[in-house]
Design an enzyme around this catalytic site. Structure first.
Site, short mmCIF file in Angstrom:
data_model
loop_
_atom_site.label_atom_id
_atom_site.label_comp_id
_atom_site.label_asym_id
_atom_site.label_seq_id
_atom_site.Cartn_x
_atom_site.Cartn_y
_atom_site.Cartn_z
N LYS A 117 0.79 -0.96 0.04
CA LYS A 117 0.13 0.01 0.11
C LYS A 117 0.94 1.16 0.19
O LYS A 117 0.44 2.38 -0.39
CB LYS A 117 -1.00 -0.03 1.05
CG LYS A 117 -1.99 -1.08 0.72
CD LYS A 117 -3.08 -1.03 1.99
CE LYS A 117 -4.07 -2.11 1.62
NZ LYS A 117 -3.67 -3.53 1.68
C1 LIG Z 1 -4.30 -4.59 0.81
C2 LIG Z 1 -3.57 -5.82 0.73
C3 LIG Z 1 -4.01 -7.05 -0.55
C4 LIG Z 1 -5.12 -6.68 -1.30
O1 LIG Z 1 -5.06 -5.62 -2.22
P1 LIG Z 1 -6.31 -5.01 -3.06
O2 LIG Z 1 -5.86 -4.15 -3.91
O3 LIG Z 1 -7.16 -4.73 -2.00
O4 LIG Z 1 -6.74 -6.29 -3.77
C5 LIG Z 1 -3.07 -8.16 -0.58
N1 LIG Z 1 -2.10 -8.14 0.21
C6 LIG Z 1 -1.55 -7.29 1.03
C7 LIG Z 1 -0.52 -7.70 2.06
C8 LIG Z 1 -2.18 -5.97 1.50
O5 LIG Z 1 -2.05 -5.24 2.42
#
Ligand SMILES: *Cc1c(COP(=O)(O)O)cnc(C)c1O
Length: 498
Positions: A117
């Site tokens: 993120k």
């Molecule tokens: C948020 C997250 C995901 C999922 O990603 P999306 O864009 O919501 O599909 C997968 N793995 C981790 C470690 C995350 O923090």
């Protein structure tokens, strides 16, 4: 470049889309046409740095910013030492590493919170403040976030000390992992606040929504020269930067000679809210030769059923899994996909979203279902298979992967699409050290205990941002009741000038 809501035809600029977050009709802002990259342009991108590539790609989507502006935001996000590849001195914000021939791990967790993120949340605050400025907004902005763990910390790191902003984060007291709590309690920055709330995540979420809707709070905060905003994952400013790393990794594969320019590759993404994989879809629509997009889920496999049958049905049990960031039953960004596979039919999207809200279910048929299945493949795995895969990759490759990435590896290996696949690796194994340690046969433990044992057992390097938590002082240890969330935000906004 025009933006529209997914639910009704309207126009907005990129700055308006980013500044508003969600459209007035409840839909998501989405570009009405997708910029195309020619083979010659892609070729010319091969020599660019990550930030230069980001400026190129974002400029195609955001024509109310100059390329120079976008480059300065990208450099502030990716080139100021906040990204570090664990165990090396490489400052490249992402990395590509071959697991087995045809399995290319796209590592997206070198940022300050050790999960992917950061890739969006390091640049999004700059896009947001610049958008507000372009729209003539005089007030500074206060971001409020309710978090179940990952997003809150990534937003804190993204907004910390960004001029003209402040950020407040609420998390459920006792409802996040020990590492996640430490990450937030020790948050640095002169414009941040963190509160633990007596309640669960839903209480935090509801509380934040109430503050946004509260006239009294908005008046008091407005009197302080501040407006409220969110850093929600449905904001276009969070989605667009994710397109960049898929293009970057394709170019890197060509540079390494794994593929020739123009060759097809697949992309596999461990998926929750459908944001990350939608970015891969947008790259594909821009002209990148991506063959199959493989959507990997954990036991919360609503997307697997959707892609295999066309029926989206959230009426099912919810499971807490080893990959908590994918524990989700409503994947918001599917709405943007519906817009594109229906050929930009807002009435169609609005109808499906109404059905989802009223019955928890909708179904695709005919052309839209065919379009969905022509691009996406889906699979899921449970916790036992996740753990087995962590072991398999450690024993087979001496490579440590986290629980979310393991879901991707499992589904990729089960799907066996052939050729080369870019697999999004979304978090450091140490961020979910307790689950990874157990998968490798270690004893159940938590926090630094789990990190230390995992490091001892594997010798794999611990990311600096997690390592440095050890010596960090707690700055925020306030626990508040739900009915104090609003006054906490108001006091925070009145407490100092930026
Ligand atoms: C948020 C997250 C995901 C999922 O990603 P999306 O864009 O919501 O599909 C997968 N793995 C981790 C470690 C995350 O923090």
């Amino acid at each position: 470049m025009n933006y529209t809501s997914t639910r009704s035809a309207m126009t907005a600029s990129s700055a308006q889309a980013i500044a508003s977050g969600i459209a007035p009709d409840g839909g998501l802002f989405t570009p009405t046409s997708i910029p195309q990259l020619t083979a010659a342009e892609l070729e010319s991108f091969r020599s660019l740095s990550y930030s230069e590539l980001a400026a190129e790609i974002l400029s195609r989507f955001m024509d109310d910013f100059t390329k120079e502006e976008l480059l300065s935001y990208a450099q502030a996000a990716y080139d100021t030492g906040r990204f570090l590849r664990p165990g090396t001195d490489s400052r490249e914000p992402v990395g590509l590493c071959e697991l087995n021939p045809g399995e290319e791990l796209l590592e997206l967790f070198y940022g300050p919170t050790a999960a992917f993120k950061d890739m969006a949340l390091q640049i999004m605050p700059r896009l947001l403040t610049a958008s507000l400025k372009k729209l003539g907004e005089q007030r500074s902005v206060c971001i409020l976030v309710a978090t179940s763990g990952d997003t809150g910390k990534a937003a804190l790191e993204g907004f910390r000390d960004v001029e003209g902003t402040r950020i407040g984060v609420y998390f459920p007291d006792g409802g996040v992992s020990e590492i996640q709590r430490m990450q937030m309690e020790t948050q640095e920055g002169g414009n941040v606040a963190v509160w633990a709330v007596r309640g669960n995540f839903d209480d935090c979420q509801t509380g934040v929504k109430k503050i946004f809707a509260s006239e009294e709070a908005n008046r008091a905060i407005g009197d302080a020269g501040i407006m409220l905003s969110s850093a929600n994952s449905i904001n276009w400013g969070r989605l667009a930067p994710q397109i960049v790393y898929y293009i970057w990794s394709y170019l890197r594969l060509a540079q390494r000679g794994v593929i020739r320019m123009g060759d097809s590759v697949n992309v596999c993404v461990p998926t929750g809210n459908f944001g990350n994989i939608l970015a891969a879809y947008l790259a594909r629509r821009m002209g990148l030769p991506f063959a199959r997009l493989i959507c990997a889920s954990n036991a919360n496999n609503v997307l697997t059923d959707f892609i295999r049958t066309g029926v989206y049905d959230r009426n099912r049990d919810f499971y807490r899994t080893l990959s908590p960031s994918m524990d989700i039953l409503i994947s918001s960004n599917v709405e943007r996909l519906l817009y594109y596979i229906s050929g930009g039919n807002c009435a169609y999207v609005a109808g499906k979203m109404r059905e989802l809200a009223e019955t928890g279910r909708y179904a695709l048929e005919g052309r839209e279902l065919a379009e969905l299945q022509s691009v996406f493949t889906a699979g899921f795995c449970d916790d036992a298979a996740t753990a087995r895969t962590i072991r398999e990759v450690w024993e087979g490759n001496r490579h440590l992967i986290d629980t979310h990435t393991a879901v991707g590896v499992r589904v990729l290996r089960d799907t066996a699409p052939g050729g080369v696949t870019i697999l999004a690796s979304t978090a450091s194994a140490y961020k979910f050290a307790d689950g990874v340690l157990e998968a490798l046969g270690g004893e159940r433990c938590d926090g630094f205990d789990a990190i230390d044992r995992l490091a001892h057992q594997t010798g794999s390097p611990v990311p600096m941002p997690l390592e440095s938590l050890r010596g960090s002082a707690v700055r925020f240890d306030t626990v508040i009741d739900r009915d104090r969330m609003e006054s906490a935000a108001v006091n925070f906004c009145q407490s100092f000038d930026l």
